[in-house]
Design an enzyme around this catalytic site. Structure first.
Site, PDB file in Angstrom:
ATOM      1  N   PRO A  26       0.841  -1.205   0.000  1.00 55.13           N
ATOM      2  CA  PRO A  26       0.000   0.000   0.000  1.00 55.13           C
ATOM      3  C   PRO A  26       0.875   1.254   0.000  1.00 55.13           C
ATOM      4  O   PRO A  26       1.953   1.266   0.597  1.00 55.13           O
ATOM      5  CB  PRO A  26      -0.782  -0.112   1.312  1.00 55.13           C
ATOM      6  CG  PRO A  26      -0.697  -1.555   1.698  1.00 55.13           C
ATOM      7  CD  PRO A  26       0.626  -2.042   1.191  1.00 55.13           C
ATOM      8  N   LYS A  27       0.409   2.290  -0.671  1.00 55.97           N
ATOM      9  CA  LYS A  27       1.103   3.575  -0.634  1.00 55.97           C
ATOM     10  C   LYS A  27       0.529   4.394   0.519  1.00 55.97           C
ATOM     11  O   LYS A  27      -0.658   4.703   0.529  1.00 55.97           O
ATOM     12  CB  LYS A  27       0.942   4.329  -1.956  1.00 55.97           C
ATOM     13  CG  LYS A  27       1.818   5.572  -2.034  1.00 55.97           C
ATOM     14  CD  LYS A  27       1.733   6.238  -3.395  1.00 55.97           C
ATOM     15  CE  LYS A  27       2.746   7.375  -3.502  1.00 55.97           C
ATOM     16  NZ  LYS A  27       2.614   8.381  -2.434  1.00 55.97           N
ATOM     17  N   ILE A  28       1.373   4.721   1.477  1.00 54.05           N
ATOM     18  CA  ILE A  28       0.936   5.450   2.661  1.00 54.05           C
ATOM     19  C   ILE A  28       0.887   6.943   2.350  1.00 54.05           C
ATOM     20  O   ILE A  28       1.857   7.521   1.853  1.00 54.05           O
ATOM     21  CB  ILE A  28       1.883   5.184   3.845  1.00 54.05           C
ATOM     22  CG1 ILE A  28       1.936   3.683   4.159  1.00 54.05           C
ATOM     23  CG2 ILE A  28       1.443   5.972   5.071  1.00 54.05           C
ATOM     24  CD1 ILE A  28       0.607   3.071   4.519  1.00 54.05           C
TER      25      ILE A  28
END
Length: 288
Positions: A26-28
């Protein structure tokens, strides 16, 4: 200890994909950070090398027994537990020590570690990503303010579907054999979960390029929604210039105002809490 190490940056991929050569995470939606932990002392740096250690006292106690340099993302969560970029921006803006102490209670930050650069003086950057991931898992323990990222092998499409369903920012694809370089690299790719909107152009900036955007608000009246500066190709600027003159209805020192006759589609990260487009980029004109 080591001099400042600048982070490895992402290039952009147009869509999610499956590939056995990659891992996906996931891209935070937060602030990139490099954390150095040496002899019990912690220092925190932004992606540009600015030290921000005093901003985040809750990150001073890194859950490691060793001397390390970690790469990751600092984020804030809202009351529902979702990562919230605006809360992170507000937290970063606090400089007063007393207010920082209060913010630790109502807007605590979390560090999501996704890479390890140095371990006990050993530079790990030339190791493959998969080796660095194993080392990170061995030395880094999760706690209230320190977490790791979900990592998926090969199946980026499934992860992107799950991220999209949760209205999160996107995913990152990383080649398993990638070494760590302090520059933008095609071995690490970001795939953004774009939000799309149709907006009216109600003006343009005088001092630089930018189109004022508006959308229908409560009661159907147009309200300001931000400024479009990104993604507009020369051919679109030329087309706009050829039709805009008859639409001018006024101006001031900074803007020229137009009748809302031109509509465009934009893509953006999301809507802000104030109802503005976040990082909007031109997609196309809407012809009706």
């Amino acid at each position: 200890m080591h001099n400042i190490i600048f982070p490895m940056l992402l290039k952009t991929a147009p869509a999610s994909f499956d590939d056995e050569r990659y891992i996906f995470q996931p891209k935070i939606d937060g602030h990139r950070a490099i954390i150095k932990h040496h002899n019990g002392e912690t220092r925190i740096f932004t992606r540009h090398g600015t030290e921000v250690t005093r901003y985040y006292p809750e990150l001073w106690d890194v859950p490691v027994l060793d001397d390390v340099i970690l790469d990751g993302e600092i984020a804030c969560h809202d009351e529902s537990g979702a990562i919230n970029f605006e809360l992170m921006q507000a937290r970063f803006a606090i400089k007063n020590r007393v207010k920082i102490k209060a913010a630790m209670l109502h807007s605590p930050v979390t560090f999501y570690a996704f890479d390890i650069i140095v371990l006990n003086g050993r530079d790990l950057r030339m190791l493959p990503l998969t080796d660095r991931q194993r080392i990170l898992a061995d030395v880094y323990g999760e706690s209230v303010h320190f977490r790791t990222l979900l990592t998926v092998d090969s199946t980026g499409n499934a992860l992107f579907g799950a991220i999209k369903a949760r209205n999160m920012e996107g995913i990152v694809a990383k080649k398993k054999e990638s070494v760590y370089v302090s520059k933008r690299s095609s071995n690490w790719l970001k795939i953004i979960n774009w939000t799309y909107a149709d907006v009216y152009i109600t003006g343009c900036l005088k001092q630089e390029f930018g189109w004022l955007a508006a959308v229908h608000g409560d009661g159907g009246r147009l309200r300001p929604a931000g400024v479009i500066k990104l993604g507009v190709p020369p051919i679109a600027k030329k087309a706009f210039k050829s039709v805009v003159e008859p639409l001018v209805i006024g101006e001031d020192n900074t803007n020229v105002y137009l009748e809302p006759k031109i509509r465009i589609r934009v893509k953006m990260r999301n809507w802000t809490q104030a109802g503005l487009l976040r990082a909007p980029s031109f997609v196309e004109f809407i012809v009706s």
